[in-house]
Design a protein around this motif. Sequence first.
Motif, mmCIF file in Angstrom:
data_model
loop_
_atom_site.group_PDB
_atom_site.id
_atom_site.type_symbol
_atom_site.label_atom_id
_atom_site.label_comp_id
_atom_site.label_asym_id
_atom_site.label_seq_id
_atom_site.Cartn_x
_atom_site.Cartn_y
_atom_site.Cartn_z
ATOM 1 N N ASP A 102 0.752 -1.400 0.267
ATOM 2 C CA ASP A 102 0.042 0.121 -0.112
ATOM 3 C C ASP A 102 0.946 1.078 -0.293
ATOM 4 N N ALA A 103 1.964 1.043 0.958
ATOM 5 C CA ALA A 103 2.529 2.169 0.917
ATOM 6 C C ALA A 103 3.593 2.207 -0.710
ATOM 7 N N GLU A 104 3.794 1.344 -1.085
ATOM 8 C CA GLU A 104 4.420 1.437 -2.249
ATOM 9 C C GLU A 104 4.277 2.603 -3.753
ATOM 10 N N LEU A 105 2.142 1.695 -3.515
ATOM 11 C CA LEU A 105 1.402 2.270 -4.278
ATOM 12 C C LEU A 105 1.805 3.958 -3.845
ATOM 13 N N ARG A 106 1.214 4.110 -2.851
ATOM 14 C CA ARG A 106 1.293 5.578 -2.357
ATOM 15 C C ARG A 106 2.387 6.245 -3.426
ATOM 16 N N TYR A 107 3.353 5.621 -2.890
ATOM 17 C CA TYR A 107 4.958 6.271 -3.600
ATOM 18 C C TYR A 107 4.525 6.314 -4.997
ATOM 19 N N MET A 108 3.708 5.453 -6.074
ATOM 20 C CA MET A 108 3.921 5.923 -7.765
ATOM 21 C C MET A 108 3.107 6.768 -7.831
ATOM 22 N N ARG A 109 1.693 6.730 -6.502
ATOM 23 C CA ARG A 109 0.423 7.724 -7.243
ATOM 24 C C ARG A 109 1.196 9.339 -6.734
ATOM 25 N N SER A 305 -0.396 -6.557 -10.420
ATOM 26 C CA SER A 305 -1.204 -6.271 -11.629
ATOM 27 C C SER A 305 -1.210 -4.583 -10.880
ATOM 28 N N ASP A 306 -1.870 -4.676 -9.343
ATOM 29 C CA ASP A 306 -1.688 -3.371 -8.703
ATOM 30 C C ASP A 306 -0.879 -2.966 -8.846
ATOM 31 N N ARG A 307 0.871 -3.268 -8.625
ATOM 32 C CA ARG A 307 1.708 -1.688 -9.214
ATOM 33 C C ARG A 307 1.657 -1.462 -10.855
ATOM 34 N N GLU A 308 1.330 -2.417 -11.657
ATOM 35 C CA GLU A 308 1.350 -2.354 -13.226
ATOM 36 C C GLU A 308 0.351 -1.142 -13.075
ATOM 37 N N TRP A 309 -0.645 -1.721 -12.670
ATOM 38 C CA TRP A 309 -2.310 -0.617 -13.115
ATOM 39 C C TRP A 309 -1.937 1.158 -12.415
ATOM 40 N N THR A 310 -0.861 0.693 -11.602
ATOM 41 C CA THR A 310 -1.088 2.119 -10.581
ATOM 42 C C THR A 310 0.085 2.695 -11.151
ATOM 43 N N GLU A 311 1.212 2.529 -11.976
ATOM 44 C CA GLU A 311 2.153 3.073 -12.410
ATOM 45 C C GLU A 311 1.561 3.283 -13.620
ATOM 46 N N ASN A 312 0.799 3.112 -14.744
ATOM 47 C CA ASN A 312 0.603 2.775 -15.900
ATOM 48 C C ASN A 312 -0.925 3.874 -15.780
ATOM 49 N N THR A 313 -1.653 4.274 -14.975
ATOM 50 C CA THR A 313 -2.450 5.130 -14.188
ATOM 51 C C THR A 313 -2.829 5.687 -13.480
ATOM 52 N N GLY A 314 -2.469 5.345 -12.590
ATOM 53 C CA GLY A 314 -2.318 5.828 -10.805
ATOM 54 C C GLY A 314 -3.826 5.470 -10.459
ATOM 55 N N LYS A 315 -4.200 4.080 -10.917
ATOM 56 C CA LYS A 315 -4.904 3.473 -10.003
ATOM 57 C C LYS A 315 -4.745 1.943 -9.781
ATOM 58 N N ARG A 316 -5.809 1.489 -9.378
ATOM 59 C CA ARG A 316 -4.831 -0.118 -8.589
ATOM 60 C C ARG A 316 -6.105 -0.483 -9.773
ATOM 61 N N THR A 317 -5.282 -2.138 -9.807
ATOM 62 C CA THR A 317 -6.447 -3.077 -10.550
ATOM 63 C C THR A 317 -8.004 -3.665 -10.537
ATOM 64 N N ASP A 327 -4.207 -0.928 -20.758
ATOM 65 C CA ASP A 327 -4.415 -0.254 -22.892
ATOM 66 C C ASP A 327 -5.471 -1.177 -23.728
ATOM 67 N N ASP A 328 -6.041 -2.122 -23.092
ATOM 68 C CA ASP A 328 -6.309 -3.581 -23.775
ATOM 69 C C ASP A 328 -7.841 -3.264 -24.741
ATOM 70 N N ALA A 329 -8.786 -1.883 -24.200
ATOM 71 C CA ALA A 329 -9.536 -1.421 -24.866
ATOM 72 C C ALA A 329 -8.992 -1.227 -26.022
ATOM 73 N N ALA A 330 -7.995 -0.226 -26.068
ATOM 74 C CA ALA A 330 -7.467 0.346 -27.762
ATOM 75 C C ALA A 330 -6.835 -0.913 -28.663
ATOM 76 N N LYS A 331 -6.794 -1.374 -27.891
ATOM 77 C CA LYS A 331 -5.761 -3.281 -28.783
ATOM 78 C C LYS A 331 -6.829 -3.509 -29.300
ATOM 79 N N SER A 332 -8.369 -3.822 -28.693
ATOM 80 C CA SER A 332 -9.436 -4.669 -29.077
ATOM 81 C C SER A 332 -11.024 -4.231 -28.362
ATOM 82 N N ALA A 333 -11.549 -3.852 -29.204
ATOM 83 C CA ALA A 333 -12.743 -2.685 -28.242
ATOM 84 C C ALA A 333 -13.225 -3.426 -28.257
ATOM 85 N N PRO A 334 -13.819 -4.231 -29.373
ATOM 86 C CA PRO A 334 -15.285 -4.575 -29.544
ATOM 87 C C PRO A 334 -14.474 -5.852 -28.014
#
Length: 342
Positions: A102-109, A305-317, A327-334
């Motif tokens: 949790d502290a690591e995710l706060r650091y990323m944000r 997963s939470d680390r990856e999401w937070t680093e790229n979006t600022g939010k957890r999974t 970025d799944d939506a951009a690659k395969s929107a349907p």
Amino acid sequence: MRSLSVKNLLGHARLGLIGGAILALQGCGVIYKSTGDVLISFGRSEMLPYMMTYSDVRMACVTGEAQTPLLMSFERVGSHPEKLGAMVFTTAATCAEQISLDAELRYMRSVKDGRVNEAQDARIEQKRWAAVAAERQYTAYKYMIEAYGEQEEGECPKLKSDFDELVWLVGNISGVQSLLNDGSSDGAVGVPRDIAAKVERNMKCLDNAKWWGVPRGVRAAVWNLLPMLAPPNSDAWAELEASAKAGFDSGIRLGSALYAMSAFSKGDDARLRKAIRDYAANGKNLDPDYAMLDAIAGFIVQGISDREWTENTGKRTPIGGIGTFWDDAAKSAPAIDINDLL
């Protein structure tokens, strides 16, 4: 003469009281040891198997934190809680790991938002709790070694039951985790670096098929961490994939967590995404007798997963979003709309 008799009587009375006190204390010691022996026997035969059926990691970690001092105190009266100690210190460590995460995710944000002071504070908190986790995991490993002995190359301990094999498995995994968490804490605990080689060797003492492919998965994870330990012509990634598949087939996804951890530590994004997607796609037909171990695997994968999401979006999974990526939506929107998960 009369005075002398009174003195003699008083002296005998004092000796009697002292002797009675000593006997009482000895009696208490016997009672305490008997209590400890019963508690340890109950923990081994009933409490631990029951706890293994739970999928609530938080409950297991809090139980470990609350009950470990009581359980281990019986060492002082001659009982032997070392084997259970390896298990409860391991579960207690997950509490510290969660706070550290949790502290690591706060650091990323904070870094993403440019809040320097908060980022520095979060990093300090992360390292402190990583040290607590490392201390607990290393203690679990040491209790495992105390119970079964230090093994040399080609040697194995006498593992007389499934319980012994489980303790050996969990204690060794805790040893590797203690090394990783100690690294995250800048070496605050001082876990010996040779522990990885010992764990790699110790995993040879377990039947790989019986224990869901985890023993060879642990060895392969160590090979990725320290390539000099890998046997000639070995393929760590192939072993990790086989370990993950064995876990899916048996309903205990620890191998998948090992695969994800290795990919994350190596910065291999393609393999990391595959590991997380495969984990999420194999959540049925799980083994109810070892639900806790599968839940701990989930705790590990969710954290990555939470680390990856937070680093790229600022939010957890997102809720229900394990196995998906921003970025799944951009690659395969349907196929998937990430906004539906928020």
